[in-house]
Design an enzyme around this catalytic site. Structure first.
Site, short mmCIF file in Angstrom:
data_model
loop_
_atom_site.label_atom_id
_atom_site.label_comp_id
_atom_site.label_asym_id
_atom_site.label_seq_id
_atom_site.Cartn_x
_atom_site.Cartn_y
_atom_site.Cartn_z
N ASP A 133 0.80 -1.23 0.00
CA ASP A 133 0.00 0.00 0.00
C ASP A 133 0.83 1.28 0.00
O ASP A 133 0.29 2.37 -0.13
CB ASP A 133 -0.97 0.01 1.19
CG ASP A 133 -0.27 -0.07 2.54
OD1 ASP A 133 0.95 0.16 2.60
OD2 ASP A 133 -0.96 -0.35 3.54
N ARG A 191 12.48 12.44 4.42
CA ARG A 191 13.90 12.24 4.66
C ARG A 191 14.70 12.92 3.56
O ARG A 191 14.20 13.12 2.45
CB ARG A 191 14.23 10.75 4.77
CG ARG A 191 13.85 9.90 3.58
CD ARG A 191 14.13 8.44 3.87
NE ARG A 191 13.87 7.59 2.72
CZ ARG A 191 14.04 6.27 2.72
NH1 ARG A 191 14.48 5.67 3.81
NH2 ARG A 191 13.78 5.55 1.65
N ASP A 268 20.12 -3.44 -2.27
CA ASP A 268 19.25 -2.30 -2.55
C ASP A 268 19.15 -1.35 -1.37
O ASP A 268 18.57 -0.27 -1.48
CB ASP A 268 17.84 -2.77 -2.96
CG ASP A 268 17.23 -3.72 -1.96
OD1 ASP A 268 17.74 -4.85 -1.84
OD2 ASP A 268 16.26 -3.35 -1.28
N ASN A 269 19.74 -1.73 -0.23
CA ASN A 269 19.78 -0.85 0.94
C ASN A 269 21.17 -0.27 1.15
O ASN A 269 21.48 0.22 2.24
CB ASN A 269 19.36 -1.61 2.20
CG ASN A 269 17.89 -1.98 2.20
OD1 ASN A 269 17.09 -1.34 1.52
ND2 ASN A 269 17.52 -3.01 2.94
#
Length: 513
Positions: A133, A191, A268-269
Site C-alpha cells: 500500500d 527524509r 538495494d539498501n
C-alpha cells in the site's frame, strides 16, 4: 518553507514517465516513474527539524506547510516520482525492486550550492510497491526520524529526517509476520540526502543490459557527487568503484564504532555515497555480541549480524562490481580492488578500536589484545557503550566489580571479576606504551565513545507515548541525540532494563518494524 526552490535532478536526463498508468509492474528500460502522493485529509505534525530545514535552504516552518510535509497541495514546480532499482536480498537475486513507499519531491540547492534530495516515505503506492500500500506506520516512522538524526550527530554518514507527521489514516500491519495483523496509526517521514542512489540502481540497468543508461547514470553520479574524480574513459569508472569501496569501508567502521546493526544489508539498501540508508529492523548494540542481529527475518542464519557487516559489505560490493563490469571491463582490477577492500577495512577498524581505547597508534600485538577484549565482552555480557564510558573513569583504587556491575547483563561472580581484573591489567600495560599523555588519551576516548545511544527500548517507550498523545519523551530524546558525547540525561545512560528483554518491537524486530 520555500518549496519553490525544489527542482527535478534526474527527470530530464533519463526516460521513464509512467504517470498515465501507475499500476505495480516491471518497468524495463526506465529508471523512474512519475507518481503523485496519495494525499491525506487529516494530517497532524509530530515533529519538524527546523535546523535541517534552514541548512538545506527550505527555511522556517509555517502552518501552511503541513500539507506539503505529507504530500498534499504541492507547488506547480514539483513533479514527484519514484525510482526503479534491483537488488540481492539475503544473498539472492530479487530482480526489479524500487521505491515502494518512497516518493521523491526533487532537489534543493541552498545558498552555498549544496544539493539535497527530498523524499517522502509512507505517502502512498508507486509502480514499485509490489502490491503493497505504500503507507508507513507510526512506529517505523518514529524509528527512522529519530535514528537517522541520532546517527548524524554521532558523526556517522547518513540520510537525515526533516519532518514526521500523522496521516490521519490507520494502516494494517502484521508486525511479526505471524498471522496477527492489526490496525496502526499511519505516518509520513520526509527524509533527505545528498542522493538516494543505491547499488541496486546500477544493478538494475546492468541486469537489463541497458548499458547506455548505466553509463549515463554513473556519469551523473560522478558529476554530482564525486568531484574528486577527474579522470576520463574507463579509468573514470574504475575511480568511481574505488571511491564507493572506500566510502563503504569507512561507513562500516563507523557502524562498528558506535555499535549500530543495520539488520537488512541487502544491496538495494546500500548507498553508493556511503550513507546509512533505510532504517528498518536496526538496533544499537546493548550487550556486546558479534553474532547479534535485531532482525527476526535474519534468523537463524544471522547473515547480517553485527560482526559480519564488514564481510557483507564486501559481498555487496562484489555485486556492484558485476554491475559496473560493462563500463570497466577489467576483471583483474575489480578483483584486486575488492581484495584490497578487506585489508583497508580491517586497518580502519583496528585504528578505530585504538581510538576507543585511547591508544595513539596501532601496534602489531594489538590484534591479540582486541581478540581477548572481544572474548571478555561476550563472556561477561558487557554493554558496549557503557563499558567504554566506565573505562574512561577507571582509577587504580577502584573496586572493579562495583565499577562494572551496572554494565554487565550477567552477574559478575568471582571468576568473572578475576577475568575482568586480568583484562584491566593488560589494558593498563598497553596504555603505558602510548607516546601521548593520559589526558590526550582520555580526550581521544571522549571524542570516539558516545555517552548516549538511541537504544531500542527508548524508541519503544517514545513510540508508545506519542501514540498516546504525549511528545515529552520525543523532545527529550531529540535533545539527547543532538549531544551524544555529553551525558545530558543520566537516566538514558543505563543498560537495557530486563523488562524489555523479550518485547516485540523492541528486542525482536522484523522488516515491518
Amino acid at each position: 518553507m520555500n518549496t519553490e526552490r525544489i527542482r527535478q535532478p534526474f527527470i530530464e536526463k533519463f526516460p521513464g514517465d509512467l504517470s498515465n498508468n501507475p499500476m505495480q509492474r516491471n518497468t524495463p528500460g526506465v529508471l523512474f516513474a512519475t507518481i503523485k502522493p496519495a494525499g491525506f485529509d487529516q494530517p497532524e505534525l509530530i515533529a519538524f527539524n527546523e535546523k535541517l530545514s534552514e541548512e538545506i535552504g527550505l527555511g522556517r516552518y509555517e502552518d501552511k506547510d503541513l500539507g506539503f510535509l505529507v504530500g498534499n497541495n504541492l507547488p506547480d514546480n514539483v513533479q514527484t516520482y519514484a525510482t526503479a532499482y534491483a537488488g540481492h536480498q539475503f544473498g539472492n537475486w530479487a530482480g526489479q525492486l524500487g521505491d515502494g513507499r518512497a516518493i521523491l519531491a526533487g532537489e534543493i540547492i541552498n545558498e552555498v550550492g549544496k544539493k539535497t534530495e527530498i523524499q517522502w516515505k509512507g505517502a502512498g503506492a508507486t509502480p514499485y510497491s509490489r502490491h503493497a500500500d505504500g503507507r508507513a506506520v507510526l512506529r517505523s516512522s518514529v524509528r527512522e526520524y529519530l535514528m537517522s538524526e541520532a546517527m548524524y550527530h554521532l558523526g556517522v554518514p547518513t540520510t537525515r529526517a526533516l519532518s514526521l507527521a500523522f496521516t490521519g489514516e490507520e494502516v494494517i500491519r502484521d508486525i511479526m509476520y505471524n498471522g496477527n495483523p492489526q490496525l496502526e496509526k499511519g505516518a509520513v517521514v520526509i527524509r533527505t540526502a545528498e542522493s538516494f542512489l543505491r547499488f541496486g540502481h546500477f544493478e538494475l540497468m546492468s541486469a537489463q543490459k541497458e548499458y547506455k543508461t548505466l553509463q549515463q547514470l554513473t556519469d551523473v553520479a560522478i558529476e554530482n557527487y564525486f568531484p574528486e574524480i577527474t579522470s576520463s574513459g574507463s579509468q573514470r569508472y574504475r575511480d568511481f568503484f574505488e571511491n564507493v569501496c572506500m566510502r563503504t569501508a569507512n561507513l562500516m567502521t563507523e557502524w562498528f564504532r558506535v555499535g549500530f546493526v543495520h539488520g537488512v544489508m541487502n544491496t538495494d539498501n546500500m548507498s553508493v555515497l556511503g550513507l546509512t540508508i533505510d532504517y528498518g529492523p536496526y538496533s544499537m548494540m546493548d550487550e556486546y555480541d558479534l553474532n547479534f542481529t535485531p532482525n527476526t527475518t535474519d534468523l537463524p542464519g544471522r547473515r547480517y549480524a553485527f560482526g559480519k557487516q564488514g564481510q557483507i559489505s564486501q559481498w555487496n560490493l562484489w555485486q556492484l562490481a558485476n554491475a559496473l563490469y560493462p563500463l570497466i571491463k577489467d576483471e583483474k582490477f575489480l578483483e584486486d580492488t575488492l581484495n584490497h577492500y578487506g585489508t583497508y577495512f580491517w586497518e580502519a577498524h583496528d585504528q578505530m578500536l585504538c581510538n576507543k581505547f585511547g591508544l595513539d597508534k596501532l601496534l602489531k600485538e594489538d590484534e591479540s589484545f582486541f581478540t581477548g577484549w572481544q572474548g571478555l565482552m561476550q563472556e561477561l555480557q558487557l554493554d558496549y557503550t557503557l563499558f567504554f564510558n566506565r573505562l574512561e573513569n577507571l582509577a587504580p583504587e577502584m573496586d572493579l566489580k562495583e565499577h562494572f556491575k551496572d554494565v554487565s547483563y550477567s552477574v559478575l561472580d568471582e571468576e568473572k571479576t578475576e577475568k575482568l581484573q586480568h583484562f584491566v591489567t593488560t589494558y593498563q600495560a598497553r596504555l603505558s606504551l602510548n607516546t601521548i599523555s593520559r589526558e590526550e588519551s582520555l580526550d581521544l576516548m571522549r571524542k570516539t565513545n558516545p555517552k548516549f545511544i538511541l537504544r531500542n527500548y527508548l524508541l519503544y517507550q517514545c513510540i508508545e507515548e506519542i501514540g498516546n498523545g504525549n511528545k515529552e519523551m520525543l523532545e527529550k530524546l531529540n535533545s539527547a541525540l543532538q549531544n551524544p558525547y555529553e551525558e545530558l540525561y543520566p537516566e538514558f545512560s543505563v543498560k537495557r532494563p530486563s523488562d524489555y528483554d523479550n518485547t516485540t518491537g523492541c528486542s525482536t524486530l522484523s522488516c515491518s518494524s
